[in-house]
Enzyme design. Structure first.
Site, PDB file in Angstrom:
ATOM      1  N   ASP A 264       8.493  -0.483   3.149  1.00 52.31           N
ATOM      2  CA  ASP A 264       9.211  -1.626   2.603  1.00 52.31           C
ATOM      3  C   ASP A 264       8.663  -1.854   1.199  1.00 52.31           C
ATOM      4  O   ASP A 264       7.551  -1.453   0.866  1.00 52.31           O
ATOM      5  CB  ASP A 264       9.021  -2.866   3.488  1.00 52.31           C
ATOM      6  CG  ASP A 264      10.185  -3.841   3.344  1.00 52.31           C
ATOM      7  OD1 ASP A 264      10.901  -3.779   2.314  1.00 52.31           O
ATOM      8  OD2 ASP A 264      10.387  -4.667   4.241  1.00 52.31           O
ATOM      9  N   TRP A 265       9.451  -2.497   0.360  1.00 51.71           N
ATOM     10  CA  TRP A 265       9.119  -2.610  -1.057  1.00 51.71           C
ATOM     11  C   TRP A 265       7.864  -3.485  -1.228  1.00 51.71           C
ATOM     12  O   TRP A 265       7.894  -4.686  -1.023  1.00 51.71           O
ATOM     13  CB  TRP A 265      10.299  -3.184  -1.812  1.00 51.71           C
ATOM     14  CG  TRP A 265      11.229  -2.150  -2.362  1.00 51.71           C
ATOM     15  CD1 TRP A 265      11.660  -2.067  -3.653  1.00 51.71           C
ATOM     16  CD2 TRP A 265      11.855  -1.048  -1.681  1.00 51.71           C
ATOM     17  NE1 TRP A 265      12.501  -0.987  -3.816  1.00 51.71           N
ATOM     18  CE2 TRP A 265      12.634  -0.343  -2.623  1.00 51.71           C
ATOM     19  CE3 TRP A 265      11.806  -0.576  -0.382  1.00 51.71           C
ATOM     20  CZ2 TRP A 265      13.373   0.790  -2.294  1.00 51.71           C
ATOM     21  CZ3 TRP A 265      12.542   0.551  -0.047  1.00 51.71           C
ATOM     22  CH2 TRP A 265      13.313   1.228  -0.991  1.00 51.71           C
TER      23      TRP A 265
END
Length: 738
Positions: A264-265
């Site tokens: 995930d970012w």
């Protein structure tokens, strides 16, 4: 490069690279993917390999230009293809040709209880992603609905692992037919937004395997997903984006996942953990993937220069790197370099109508006293529409699922279009939410803080209600922070902005008040006995208003069923009854274990849910006959089939979702009273009857025994419950496992 004298056209030519003279194996689309992967891998330099494991922009990672291997381009989903953003920022790039079709939220898709709708959704959004030349769609999401306060529940598929498993698979299969990888998220246990970046989830193995993992496992085994996204939170005190147990032991070893694990970012926190604990591709924001820092600093990512330097120093080998690159190459050959890859299509009427159909199938009629709905359009002359959500854009905001939609039909517009000139439609806001800064717009300013006169808005709406033939209140939640929005959770089960008082007063002023809730979460309804009709309309995308109007006026018979329980009070939810949401900011304990949603509600003898899991009404009626079984008992290697006749006893065509639950009458470890193990959406004409069948086997009777670390089906007595919802069981059949 050596010059070669040309004998044609009198022009000098440069010598072509070797691979142009004789096509290498990795470019031969007729060769097996694994042959292509190994051929490409041996041609790559160390620097090229490392570069592929981390981002080069906000949504892309490098290819290998020297070898003709293209970049990977991601796009946020799962409800539509996100607008183009600047190379290194979240801000929109202001393209004029990136306005997408916004599809209904995944709660709405799950509420269809229809795998054909899931396939239609995947096909349509996959075509949109392909047209925009994205090869990874960041979705769908299958995190389980543990608490109605989770700000991101609207992006997921409800509280039941069986329902989520069955609904996610067709979505994935159809997306990937377009040469676009579905990146299923967030793996795993991302069931709250508060403290999501560091909260350590403490959950027993039974709940992990029975509740929180099945949809991911189905995505891998049945959906053949090509990508999985890790989650921000921790499990076993390790961040899930580089988690030894989840990624290496479970996903890759036990499940045999051969795709890529994408962070995930900003979900990566350590280079060595990222190297050894199963992460393949690092994406994020700014310097180290988590914190604000200098712009365009991708070389500083954990899997960038820090990784390269460790290899060059001899502190780590290329073993793990080669595995990561093999997986990334596999992704590329399945998508951008596939033998057959359609061109896709974007922003089309076909996709908009697909979205409308999904919304129509997912909208849930929760209550309909005295058959107030459907409204006969020919008999109403003055219609009052009340509520900010009747006009508010719902495709923007909410975090990473925010969209730049080609258009969005509001509920007010849909109602007006349906009635045409046949009736006067009056709009009164009734309530208002504070204005917020527009998401992801460069230079967007905080709006002026305007004082909201709630009393004046409410009084004006009530005044108009007294003279209307019907009142449509359109409210619920929105995509503001602290509601249905990424990054935060709700603070209360109640409706915001004093809507409860408004609804109560509208109901007093006009007995024909229909409440339409737009949300991705359950809400409290203290006024439930005061209003005749309640509709859950979800976030329904581009065609939201038209879909809603078709239900309100009876052009479409509602057939949606709730994919999660609506508790009457927050403390009727297991996570809150046992006091563990959102945790102490360091740990959160899942004290309710396997008793999530209706499993918890079934245990409570003195309380009933406001609306049960699987609940949803129709404009017609259905009669269930007696369920029968093909046998009275089965062995571990046999199956058993249950059949029930279902008849449309009303006056119009409709679809009913017939649900099968299984209960174990006696087990060594505690089990729920019943668990969903089958469902079928059947369409029936007036007077028509059909036989609906469900076949189950030992796996449907099993539970995860955490004392043995395996699935167990204990011989003994079981019951099959067939019904219209989890609290509306119409027929029961007893049987045994020998």
């Amino acid at each position: 490069m050596k010059k070669i004298k040309s004998f044609f056209w009198g022009v000098s030519l440069f010598a072509l690279p070797v691979f142009a003279q004789q096509k290498p194996a990795y470019l031969d689309v007729d060769k097996p993917i694994e042959v292509r992967v190994e051929d490409a891998l041996r041609r790559m330099t160390l620097e090229e390999k490392v570069a592929m494991t981390h981002a080069q922009s906000k949504f892309s990672s490098p290819g290998v230009p020297r070898l003709g291997i293209p970049e990977n381009w991601m796009t946020d989903g799962p409800h539509g293809i996100r607008a183009e953003v600047l190379w290194d920022e979240w801000y929109g790039a202001n393209w004029t040709n990136d306005s997408c079709i916004a599809f209904p939220a995944l709660t709405c898709l799950a509420a269809t209880w229809d795998t054909e709708m899931s396939a239609l959704y995947g096909k349509s959004i996959g075509e949109e992603a392909r047209y925009r030349n994205k090869n990874v769609l960041l979705g769908p999401g299958v995190n389980i609905y543990r608490t109605p306060l989770n700000g991101r529940n609207f992006e997921y598929m409800g509280e039941d692992p069986y329902l989520a498993s069955k609904m996610v698979v067709p979505y994935i299969l159809e997306v990937q037919k377009n040469g676009v990888a579905a990146c299923v998220k967030h793996f795993a246990l991302n069931n709250q937004e508060i403290y999501r970046g560091h909260i350590n989830v403490q959950v027993d193995d039974r709940a992990l395997h029975e509740i929180y993992l099945p949809a991911f496992k189905a995505a891998v085994h049945e959906g053949q997903a090509w990508a999985i996204m890790g989650s921000y939170n921790k499990y076993k005190d390790e961040h899930c984006c580089h988690n030894q147990y989840l990624l290496n032991d479970l996903l890759k070893r036990d499940w045999g996942f051969d795709g890529v694990v994408v962070s995930d970012w900003g979900g990566v926190h350590d280079t060595k953990e990222a190297i050894f604990n199963g992460l393949d591709m690092e994406f994020g924001s700014w310097t180290n993937g988590l914190n604000w820092g200098q712009s365009n600093a991708y070389d500083n990512y954990y899997l960038a220069h820090p990784y390269l330097n460790l290899i060059k120093k001899g502190e780590v080998t290329e073993k793990e790197l080669n595995d990561k690159v093999r997986r990334i190459l596999r992704l590329v050959f399945r998508t951008n370099m596939a033998k057959e890859r359609h061109f896709g299509s974007f922003g089309t009427e076909e996709h908009a109508l697909a979205g409308r159909t999904i919304a129509q199938q997912g909208i849930v009629l929760l209550q309909n006293k005295k058959n107030v709905l459907p409204v006969d359009a020919s008999k109403v002359k003055r219609v009052l529409v009340v509520g900010e959500n009747a006009v508010k854009r719902m495709t923007v905001g909410g975090g990473s699922s925010s969209l730049k939609a080609k258009y969005e039909v509001s509920p007010l517009e849909g109602i007006k279009a349906r009635l045409g000139d046949g009736a006067e439609v009056i709009y009164s806001p009734g309530y208002a939410s504070p204005a917020v800064k527009e998401q992801d717009v460069l230079g967007a300013e905080e709006p002026d803080k305007m004082e909201i006169d709630a009393d004046a808005l409410r009084n004006d709406a009530v005044k108009w209600a007294k003279d209307a033939d019907v009142v449509f209140f359109v409210g619920g939640l929105n995509k503001n922070d602290g509601q249905d929005c990424e990054g935060n959770d709700r603070s209360s089960l109640s409706l915001p902005y004093e809507q409860d008082q408004l609804i109560a007063e509208l109901a007093k002023a006009n007995p024909n008040t229909v409440v339409v809730i737009i949300s991705g979460n359950a809400v409290a309804m203290p006024w439930v006995k005061q209003v005749p009709a309640i509709v859950e309309a979800w976030y329904s995308g581009t065609e939201a208003g038209n879909a809603l109007a078709s239900i309100l006026f009876g052009d479409v018979n509602p057939s949606g069923k709730l994919p999660f329980t609506f508790p009457a009070r927050l403390e009727d939810n297991g996570a809150h009854a046992l006091g563990e949401h959102p945790g102490d900011s360091i740990n959160v304990k899942y004290n309710e274990s396997i008793f999530v949603g209706y499993r918890w509600a079934d245990k409570q003898k003195k309380t009933k849910p406001l609306f049960a899991f699987g609940h949803g009404l129709s404009y017609t009626t259905f009669a269930y006959g007696k369920a029968t079984a093909t046998k009275k008992s089965l062995t571990a290697d046999e199956t058993i089939t249950f059949t029930v006749p279902v008849k449309n006893t009303g006056s119009r065509e409709g679809s009913e979702v017939v649900q099968l639950y299984i209960g174990d009458k006696k087990s060594t470890l505690p089990r729920p009273i019943k668990e969903l193990k089958g469902f079928s959406k059947v369409k029936l004409a007036p007077g028509e009857e059909k036989m609906v069948s469900f076949t189950i086997d030992k796996t449907d009777l099993s539970y995860y025994d955490d004392t043995q670390n395996r699935w167990v089906a204990e011989p003994g007595a079981f019951e099959a419950f067939v019904g219209a919802s989890s609290d509306d069981i119409r027929s029961t059949v007893s049987f045994e496992l020998r």
